[in-house]
Design an enzyme around this catalytic site. Structure first.
Site, PDB file in Angstrom:
ATOM      1  N   TRP A 105     -11.002  -2.067   0.661  1.00 26.76           N
ATOM      2  CA  TRP A 105     -10.050  -1.249   1.406  1.00 26.76           C
ATOM      3  C   TRP A 105     -10.616   0.106   1.797  1.00 26.76           C
ATOM      4  O   TRP A 105     -10.304   0.631   2.867  1.00 26.76           O
ATOM      5  CB  TRP A 105      -8.738  -1.119   0.634  1.00 26.76           C
ATOM      6  CG  TRP A 105      -7.969  -2.402   0.687  1.00 26.76           C
ATOM      7  CD1 TRP A 105      -7.726  -3.268  -0.331  1.00 26.76           C
ATOM      8  CD2 TRP A 105      -7.395  -2.995   1.859  1.00 26.76           C
ATOM      9  NE1 TRP A 105      -7.040  -4.358   0.127  1.00 26.76           N
ATOM     10  CE2 TRP A 105      -6.822  -4.222   1.458  1.00 26.76           C
ATOM     11  CE3 TRP A 105      -7.310  -2.606   3.193  1.00 26.76           C
ATOM     12  CZ2 TRP A 105      -6.165  -5.063   2.359  1.00 26.76           C
ATOM     13  CZ3 TRP A 105      -6.660  -3.446   4.095  1.00 26.76           C
ATOM     14  CH2 TRP A 105      -6.093  -4.662   3.675  1.00 26.76           C
ATOM     15  N   ASP A 175      -5.767   7.184  -1.038  1.00 29.44           N
ATOM     16  CA  ASP A 175      -5.007   5.958  -0.833  1.00 29.44           C
ATOM     17  C   ASP A 175      -4.657   5.414  -2.212  1.00 29.44           C
ATOM     18  O   ASP A 175      -5.507   4.899  -2.930  1.00 29.44           O
ATOM     19  CB  ASP A 175      -5.864   4.962  -0.041  1.00 29.44           C
ATOM     20  CG  ASP A 175      -5.185   3.614   0.153  1.00 29.44           C
ATOM     21  OD1 ASP A 175      -4.094   3.379  -0.405  1.00 29.44           O
ATOM     22  OD2 ASP A 175      -5.757   2.771   0.880  1.00 29.44           O
ATOM     23  N   LYS A 199       3.120  -3.321  -3.489  1.00 31.15           N
ATOM     24  CA  LYS A 199       2.431  -3.581  -4.746  1.00 31.15           C
ATOM     25  C   LYS A 199       3.374  -3.278  -5.917  1.00 31.15           C
ATOM     26  O   LYS A 199       3.820  -4.167  -6.610  1.00 31.15           O
ATOM     27  CB  LYS A 199       1.172  -2.724  -4.863  1.00 31.15           C
ATOM     28  CG  LYS A 199       0.253  -2.777  -3.663  1.00 31.15           C
ATOM     29  CD  LYS A 199      -0.405  -4.125  -3.463  1.00 31.15           C
ATOM     30  CE  LYS A 199      -1.449  -4.075  -2.373  1.00 31.15           C
ATOM     31  NZ  LYS A 199      -2.045  -5.375  -2.077  1.00 31.15           N
TER      32      LYS A 199
END
Length: 366
Positions: A105, A175, A199
């Site tokens: 990511w 992030d 999540k």
């Protein structure tokens, strides 16, 4: 476990707490006190304004967010933030922003940021297969960088920073998509934090952004409205039609964290216990289960591992699916096995998985 009552160990969307699911079921029919389905309530209603206000307050309480920060609920996932961050903070700078390349990511974030201006990859773990995170001695942070960007928890590889990075005189951007509200966080040390919901904190469709006032104040004046944090701050996350349902579910999750769990410190203790169960299973397997990440960098959210060969991995996935455990296949980019143990999964449910792993090892050890 009845296989019909499947347990969600997926990397995302993750499970929701049972009590939240029960409230969601009721609210799809009619929100208590409103009499309308949550799927049909106007984003311009007083009810939704109150939802946003309470959710902002709950996030402030859970993380101790100080004055001087906006809390926004946006669309576009973390992917949109990969662009909004450099649009806002690079400001035509000729000095590159610092980025860490620690996994899948962060690599995505780097590719998007490069479209907007110069950046420097301060450290990359790609050459080592993203099996570890950098030590402090490997990081030479630039004093004049417009900002530092990193991913706190790499969902795919199962790597998590357990320390604060960077310089206090350079804005930190993080992030936190896969560990937001899973543990305490020193929000005041960051200029901007972003996290998509699917999540730990809700369904897909909403991204939480914590952004310091001064970041918004210094943003370029010619940004498109939808990509300008000011637009969303001024509209209280109602600049365009927001994902009302997703935001409402995140509100329910924050109520659960506050009222049933007792806050993020209590949640962190639960998450450490869950992760400990699975890492103990890996470490005690005499090499049958092979952890992917360096022990010091192990994620409390995503436990990534492999088995001695692909045939055993295929058998593990097939038998675990039949036993009621879903979402255990590793990310398509690396394969293997990955157990994501986000907030809503209970200790008892992780114990079930650890028990299955022990039984599978007994039956398949050669």
């Amino acid at each position: 476990m009845n296989p019909r009552n499947r347990l969600n160990f997926s990397g995302g969307p993750g499970a929701l707490p049972q009590s939240v699911l029960e409230q969601v079921r009721e609210s799809i029919d009619a929100v208590p006190g409103v009499g309308l389905s949550v799927l049909g309530i106007s984003h311009r209603s007083d009810w939704f304004a109150a939802v946003v206000a309470e959710l902002e307050d709950n996030v402030r309480r859970l993380l101790g967010v100080p004055a001087g920060y906006h809390i926004l609920f946006l669309q576009g996932g973390a992917t949109q933030q990969f662009t909004m961050v450099p649009l806002t903070l690079m400001q035509g700078s000729q000095v590159p922003a610092d980025y860490l390349h620690t996994g899948y990511w962060s690599g995505k974030a780097i590719a998007e940021a490069r479209r907007e201006g110069p950046l420097r990859v301060l450290w990359s773990g790609e050459g080592e297969g993203f099996g570890r995170l950098p030590s402090d001695g490997e990081l030479d942070f630039a004093a004049d960088a417009p900002y530092l960007h990193y991913v706190s928890n790499e969902t795919v590889e199962g790597l998590q920073f357990h320390r604060l990075l960077g310089r206090d005189d350079v804005p930190r951007v993080c992030d936190m998509s896969s560990d937001f509200l899973s543990q305490p966080c020193p929000v005041d040390q960051f200029a901007l934090i972003y996290a998509h919901a699917q999540k730990n904190i809700g369904p897909a469709g909403v991204t939480v952004v914590l952004v310091r006032d001064e970041v918004i104040g210094k943003a370029p004046e010619d940004l498109p409205g939808f990509l300008d944090y000011r637009s969303h701050a001024q509209a209280h996350s109602n600049f365009n039609t927001p994902p009302v349902f997703a935001i409402y579910v995140v509100l329910l999750v924050t109520r659960w964290l506050l009222g049933e769990i007792g806050g993020v410190a209590a949640m962190a203790a639960i998450n450490q216990r869950k992760a400990g169960l699975l890492y103990c299973a890996l470490d005690g397997s005499d090499g049958f289960y092979r952890g992917r990440s360096a022990p010091a960098d192990r994620s409390l959210m995503n436990v990534a591992f492999s088995l001695p060969d692909v045939h055993l991995e295929q058998a593990f996935l097939a038998e675990s699916q039949a036993a009621g455990f879903t979402g255990l296949a590793g990310h398509r980019s690396i394969g293997g096995i990955r157990a994501s143990i986000y907030n809503a999964l209970t200790v008892a449910e992780v114990e079930e998985l650890a028990g299955f792993m022990a039984d599978f090892q007994r039956r398949h050890r050669r």
